[in-house]
Design an enzyme around this catalytic site. Structure first.
Site, PDB file in Angstrom:
ATOM      1  N   HIS A 180      36.655  34.516  97.173  1.00 60.07           N
ATOM      2  CA  HIS A 180      38.097  33.975  96.829  1.00 60.07           C
ATOM      3  C   HIS A 180      38.835  33.160  97.856  1.00 60.07           C
ATOM      4  O   HIS A 180      38.675  33.852  99.157  1.00 60.07           O
ATOM      5  CB  HIS A 180      39.008  34.686  96.272  1.00 60.07           C
ATOM      6  CG  HIS A 180      40.281  34.661  95.418  1.00 60.07           C
ATOM      7  ND1 HIS A 180      41.211  33.840  96.258  1.00 60.07           N
ATOM      8  CD2 HIS A 180      40.412  34.075  94.073  1.00 60.07           C
ATOM      9  CE1 HIS A 180      42.090  33.583  95.328  1.00 60.07           C
ATOM     10  NE2 HIS A 180      41.680  33.506  94.229  1.00 60.07           N
ATOM     11  N   GLU A 219      37.284  26.900  92.350  1.00 57.03           N
ATOM     12  CA  GLU A 219      38.615  26.845  92.536  1.00 57.03           C
ATOM     13  C   GLU A 219      38.996  26.196  93.694  1.00 57.03           C
ATOM     14  O   GLU A 219      38.891  26.423  94.930  1.00 57.03           O
ATOM     15  CB  GLU A 219      39.000  28.162  92.796  1.00 57.03           C
ATOM     16  CG  GLU A 219      38.729  29.225  91.704  1.00 57.03           C
ATOM     17  CD  GLU A 219      39.813  30.547  91.524  1.00 57.03           C
ATOM     18  OE1 GLU A 219      40.377  30.657  90.619  1.00 57.03           O
ATOM     19  OE2 GLU A 219      39.827  31.375  92.525  1.00 57.03           O
TER      20      GLU A 219
HETATM   21  P1  13P Z   1      46.663  30.375  90.060  1.00 57.19           P
HETATM   22  O1  13P Z   1      46.010  30.346  88.393  1.00 57.19           O
HETATM   23  O2  13P Z   1      47.768  30.848  90.211  1.00 57.19           O
HETATM   24  O3  13P Z   1      46.458  28.934  90.391  1.00 57.19           O
HETATM   25  O4  13P Z   1      45.520  31.126  90.972  1.00 57.19           O
HETATM   26  C1  13P Z   1      43.979  30.897  90.692  1.00 57.19           C
HETATM   27  C2  13P Z   1      43.217  31.797  91.310  1.00 57.19           C
HETATM   28  O5  13P Z   1      43.221  32.015  92.419  1.00 57.19           O
HETATM   29  C3  13P Z   1      42.362  32.748  90.341  1.00 57.19           C
HETATM   30  O6  13P Z   1      41.444  33.608  91.370  1.00 57.19           O
END
Ligand code: 13P
Length: 236
Positions: free
Chosen positions: A88, A157
């Site tokens: 992450h 992400e």
């Molecule tokens: P948000 O949905 O708050 O942008 O966060 C995404 C995230 O980091 C999920 O792991």
């Protein structure tokens, strides 16, 4: 389709128990077909239910030992957990996890047969250099990761979209997901400001197999609303 809620540093043992119960009942009553996974903070880890599985946001790549502040598989197994989030961006950038350490974690948990949700994604300065730079960055993150590992789920992400309210455009998501799918044909989630308002559009994009949700999942209602929307997506 997979919807995963990353609760990050929110919720307590008590509120996660209520959250899990609410989501479980909702899935059963609404006959939701999508898979739901919840990643609570370490103190609130617990067994999953027949409708919802639980994963760890983080663990050290050991069974047990002298790693102050960390947990290992001995602690996860107490709750019969075998799902973990690795890579992450908050652990990469805020907690300083190196590519080498992330690979070590991947290899360890893969060896133990864990289901690994592996996060990748570029920071804003790379995004600004264009698509080629984004893919070069992602390819580096995937280097020496066993992309053939059976129990692997990828999550794209973009760092600049996390917790900022700025979702990547559908064109960007489609382009990056299609390129990642060429590298690895595993389930591929999108994460970054996904919410009830935009999730139908994102989930409809080819190459998006689900969502990894932060902020919008922190109340069970938000997560349930998004689970409900999966029923309208004509995919799978
Ligand atoms: P948000 O949905 O708050 O942008 O966060 C995404 C995230 O980091 C999920 O792991």
């Amino acid at each position: 389709m997979i919807l995963a809620a990353n609760l990050k540093t929110n919720h307590t043992r008590h509120s996660v128990k209520e959250y899990l119960q609410a989501v479980t009942v909702f899935i059963q009553e609404e006959a939701i077909g999508a898979e739901a996974v919840i990643f609570p903070p370490a103190t609130a880890l617990r067994k999953g239910t027949s409708a919802v599985s639980i994963g760890a946001q983080n663990a050290y790549p050991v069974k047990s030992g002298s790693f102050t502040g960390e947990i290992g598989t001995e602690q996860l197994e107490e709750f019969e957990l075998n799902t973990i989030l690795i890579g992450h961006s908050e652990r990469r950038h805020l907690l300083g996890e190196s590519e080498a350490f992330i690979r070590q974690k991947f290899d360890f948990f893969a060896q133990q047969g864990y289901r690994i949700f592996f996060c990748i994604g570029e920071p804003i300065e790379v995004k600004e250099q264009g698509f080629e730079a984004v893919m070069a960055y992602i390819q580096t993150q995937l280097e020496r990761i066993d992309l053939g590992y059976d129990n692997l789920v990828l999550a794209y992400e973009p760092v600049w979209a996390i917790g900022t309210g700025k979702t990547a455009s559908s064109e960007d998501i489609a382009q990056v997901h299609s390129a990642i799918k060429k590298l690895c044909d595993k389930p591929l989630l999108y994460g970054g400001s996904a919410k009830p308002k935009n999730c139908a559009e994102i989930l409809s994009i080819e190459g998006v197999d689900g969502l990894l949700i932060g902020t919008a999942s922190w109340e069970s209602k938000g997560f349930c609303d998004m689970l409900q929307i999966t029923k309208t997506i004509d995919k799978d």
